[in-house]
Write a protein that holds these residues in place. Sequence first.
Motif, mmCIF file in Angstrom:
data_model
loop_
_atom_site.group_PDB
_atom_site.id
_atom_site.type_symbol
_atom_site.label_atom_id
_atom_site.label_comp_id
_atom_site.label_asym_id
_atom_site.label_seq_id
_atom_site.Cartn_x
_atom_site.Cartn_y
_atom_site.Cartn_z
ATOM 1 N N MET A 89 0.482 -1.310 -0.321
ATOM 2 C CA MET A 89 0.205 0.020 -0.300
ATOM 3 C C MET A 89 0.334 1.189 0.111
ATOM 4 S SD MET A 89 -3.402 -0.750 2.358
ATOM 5 C CE MET A 89 -2.256 -1.343 3.965
ATOM 6 N N ILE A 90 1.991 1.436 0.426
ATOM 7 C CA ILE A 90 2.759 2.273 1.069
ATOM 8 C C ILE A 90 3.704 2.395 -0.510
ATOM 9 C CG2 ILE A 90 4.702 0.948 2.032
ATOM 10 C CD1 ILE A 90 2.994 5.046 3.114
ATOM 11 N N TYR A 91 4.614 1.469 -0.785
ATOM 12 C CA TYR A 91 5.403 0.842 -1.403
ATOM 13 C C TYR A 91 5.229 0.446 -3.223
ATOM 14 C CZ TYR A 91 8.901 2.635 2.284
ATOM 15 O OH TYR A 91 9.609 3.319 2.603
ATOM 16 N N LEU A 114 2.288 -14.710 11.062
ATOM 17 C CA LEU A 114 3.300 -14.885 9.602
ATOM 18 C C LEU A 114 1.952 -13.526 8.104
ATOM 19 C CD1 LEU A 114 5.038 -17.915 9.601
ATOM 20 C CD2 LEU A 114 5.281 -16.226 10.624
ATOM 21 N N ALA A 115 2.575 -12.584 8.273
ATOM 22 C CA ALA A 115 1.604 -11.989 7.226
ATOM 23 C C ALA A 115 2.381 -11.321 6.167
ATOM 24 C CB ALA A 115 0.884 -10.275 7.800
ATOM 25 N N THR A 116 3.789 -12.029 5.728
ATOM 26 C CA THR A 116 4.886 -11.122 4.503
ATOM 27 C C THR A 116 4.412 -11.250 3.234
ATOM 28 O OG1 THR A 116 5.206 -13.290 3.548
ATOM 29 C CG2 THR A 116 6.525 -12.908 6.234
ATOM 30 N N GLY A 117 3.222 -11.001 3.010
ATOM 31 C CA GLY A 117 2.987 -11.073 1.405
ATOM 32 C C GLY A 117 4.069 -11.852 0.623
ATOM 33 N N VAL A 118 3.557 -11.832 -0.652
ATOM 34 C CA VAL A 118 4.451 -12.641 -1.613
ATOM 35 C C VAL A 118 5.214 -11.001 -2.962
ATOM 36 C CG1 VAL A 118 3.204 -14.491 -1.699
ATOM 37 C CG2 VAL A 118 3.052 -12.463 -3.192
ATOM 38 N N TYR A 119 6.316 -11.313 -2.773
ATOM 39 C CA TYR A 119 7.660 -10.030 -3.366
ATOM 40 C C TYR A 119 8.197 -11.138 -4.390
ATOM 41 C CZ TYR A 119 5.743 -6.606 0.508
ATOM 42 O OH TYR A 119 5.518 -5.992 1.342
ATOM 43 N N LYS A 120 8.064 -12.099 -5.033
ATOM 44 C CA LYS A 120 9.274 -12.408 -5.547
ATOM 45 C C LYS A 120 8.095 -12.715 -6.948
ATOM 46 C CE LYS A 120 11.506 -17.242 -6.761
ATOM 47 N NZ LYS A 120 11.636 -18.956 -6.278
ATOM 48 N N ALA A 121 9.252 -12.308 -7.446
ATOM 49 C CA ALA A 121 8.858 -11.481 -9.153
ATOM 50 C C ALA A 121 8.889 -12.432 -9.889
ATOM 51 C CB ALA A 121 9.373 -10.241 -9.685
ATOM 52 N N ARG A 122 7.835 -12.745 -10.849
ATOM 53 C CA ARG A 122 7.814 -13.951 -11.511
ATOM 54 C C ARG A 122 8.673 -13.858 -12.711
ATOM 55 N NH1 ARG A 122 1.298 -15.612 -11.398
ATOM 56 N NH2 ARG A 122 1.088 -16.537 -9.471
ATOM 57 N N ASP A 123 9.103 -14.262 -13.181
ATOM 58 C CA ASP A 123 9.877 -14.165 -14.551
ATOM 59 C C ASP A 123 9.536 -15.073 -16.157
ATOM 60 O OD1 ASP A 123 12.006 -13.059 -15.632
ATOM 61 O OD2 ASP A 123 13.866 -13.534 -14.316
ATOM 62 N N ILE A 124 10.293 -14.590 -16.854
ATOM 63 C CA ILE A 124 9.839 -15.010 -18.320
ATOM 64 C C ILE A 124 10.970 -16.071 -18.605
ATOM 65 C CG2 ILE A 124 10.467 -12.671 -19.388
ATOM 66 C CD1 ILE A 124 8.353 -13.601 -20.984
ATOM 67 N N LYS A 125 11.149 -16.547 -19.633
ATOM 68 C CA LYS A 125 12.071 -17.581 -20.434
ATOM 69 C C LYS A 125 12.745 -17.402 -21.305
ATOM 70 C CE LYS A 125 12.745 -20.848 -16.334
ATOM 71 N NZ LYS A 125 12.734 -22.553 -16.092
ATOM 72 N N ASP A 145 9.951 -3.088 -8.446
ATOM 73 C CA ASP A 145 11.806 -2.357 -8.313
ATOM 74 C C ASP A 145 10.837 -0.753 -9.064
ATOM 75 O OD1 ASP A 145 13.050 -4.715 -7.875
ATOM 76 O OD2 ASP A 145 13.988 -4.471 -9.489
ATOM 77 N N PHE A 146 10.529 -1.378 -9.814
ATOM 78 C CA PHE A 146 10.271 0.126 -10.834
ATOM 79 C C PHE A 146 9.035 1.020 -9.540
ATOM 80 C CE2 PHE A 146 7.216 2.000 -13.958
ATOM 81 C CZ PHE A 146 8.241 3.496 -14.180
ATOM 82 N N LEU A 181 16.092 2.813 -13.196
ATOM 83 C CA LEU A 181 14.812 3.325 -13.021
ATOM 84 C C LEU A 181 13.818 3.675 -13.250
ATOM 85 C CD1 LEU A 181 14.825 0.942 -9.878
ATOM 86 C CD2 LEU A 181 14.048 -0.049 -12.196
ATOM 87 N N ASN A 182 13.584 4.712 -14.318
ATOM 88 C CA ASN A 182 12.714 6.251 -14.824
ATOM 89 C C ASN A 182 12.729 6.346 -16.579
ATOM 90 O OD1 ASN A 182 12.253 9.350 -14.764
ATOM 91 N ND2 ASN A 182 14.223 9.995 -14.970
ATOM 92 N N ALA A 183 11.389 6.105 -16.471
ATOM 93 C CA ALA A 183 10.777 5.604 -17.624
ATOM 94 C C ALA A 183 10.788 7.681 -18.656
ATOM 95 C CB ALA A 183 9.653 5.657 -17.769
#
Length: 483
Positions: A186-188, A238-249, A263-264, A285-287
């Motif tokens: 919510m903040i980041y 435990l309320a850590t959320g999920v932060y591991k980004a899925r990737d593409i091969k 990250d962006f 990280l600036n568009a």
Amino acid sequence: MASRMLKFVKVQRQMPHKREVAARAHDFDEIYDDFSTPSAAEQASRCSQCGVPFCQVHCPVHNNIPDWLMLTAEGRLEEAYEVSQATNNFPEICGRICPQDRLCEGNCVIEQSGHGTVTIGAVEKYINDTAWAEGWVKPVRPAREREQSVGIVGGGPAGLAAAEQLRKKGFQVTVYDRYDRMGGLMIYGIPNFKLEKEVVERRTKLLAEAGVAYVPNCDVGRDVSLEELRRRHDALLLATGVYKARDIKVPGVGLDNVRPALDFLVASNRKGLGDAVPAFEDGTLNAEGKDVVVIGGGDTAMDCVRTAVRQGARSVKCLYRRNRQNMPGSQREVANAEEEGVEFVWLAAPEAFDGDTTVETVRACRVHLGVPDATGRQLPQILPDSSFSLPADLVIKALGFDPEDLPALFGCPELETTRWGTVKVRYPSLATNLDGVYAAGDIVRGASLVVWAIRDGRDAADSIARYLDNKTAGASATAVAAE
């Protein structure tokens, strides 16, 4: 009641004024203005007060929507606020970011009859912003304090909702979070144009005033072990959320300027909060001035494309392998993005990222939607000889999130997880296999909505309270028997 309600046949659906694209596409302010008091009352009066309120049924926290709409129509705003906050710990936040078109509003009876849904989310936002302005929102003051303490790992919506519920019951609550501010995504993660950060910060401040203790910059497993937290507290959530980004091969995925969505978004939100962000300052990280390609079709992808527009990107394209009807994100967000100049490339999937050290083009191929799979969604099928290229200086992967390996991260191999990596719990208690340890939110259900995290946090708090009550009762019985 009838004279004030059931006006959907005479009063048209109307949202609060939406700022013009020319103005809103260049700043991070929220895009909708506030309802005026007469407008909020008028829109609330459109509610049909149906006997089976499907809006409430399809709300994860089961908000009593018809009642607070009626109270708003009657000008009884403080009562409307009391009803609104009775089932929701962050109603002013849900009024802003919930995908109402998929939940309450999407199941509104008058919407199904062709009259246009009641603007539930906008009225909810109006009620609760008014409550803050009038000073009706007060910190929790439990009837009695209890000595038992609960530790909560994760300061996102699930953890904070549980913290407030446990404080209502008088437990001592400490929230640990790896980041320097409470609020989680919510903040980041959520941009300001959807949720201004002062809205989150005033809520976390209120919880602190209610007696919730915060321990920021605390990475469990590195700064403190899970076992130490279990010794420190009578129960743990435990309320850590999920932060591991899925990737593409695909070839070229490791090139510079191919970046994960979080990250962006974190860089942009930190910049807005006034933090020093070297990766933003050096342009990584600036568009600004770049051709941006975002891969994905969920709400995170919409946050990324709309953020890139506001940063001054030269062009912004969203590459999605299905069509508009199959997008998992809010259709309202898609429409806002289109208005702001985002180009959607439907039925297309990335094939490779081309460039020497930095991405220069995204090579993609056309997709055909085939027969539905077991979930009912049509399977994407690559069309042969359909490759095409898109210029790209920055590629953002918004492919969703998976849970981190908590047993390894926390140094607690005995913590049971599912085959998807989420924490395994018993329903309906949300208890893990470890005594006194519970889990809630995305780390249990996978990446989901803020409102579902709130619901899980509230449910977990109830289970923890019962556990601690039973523990106290058992200790008292043992003491009596010993006498």
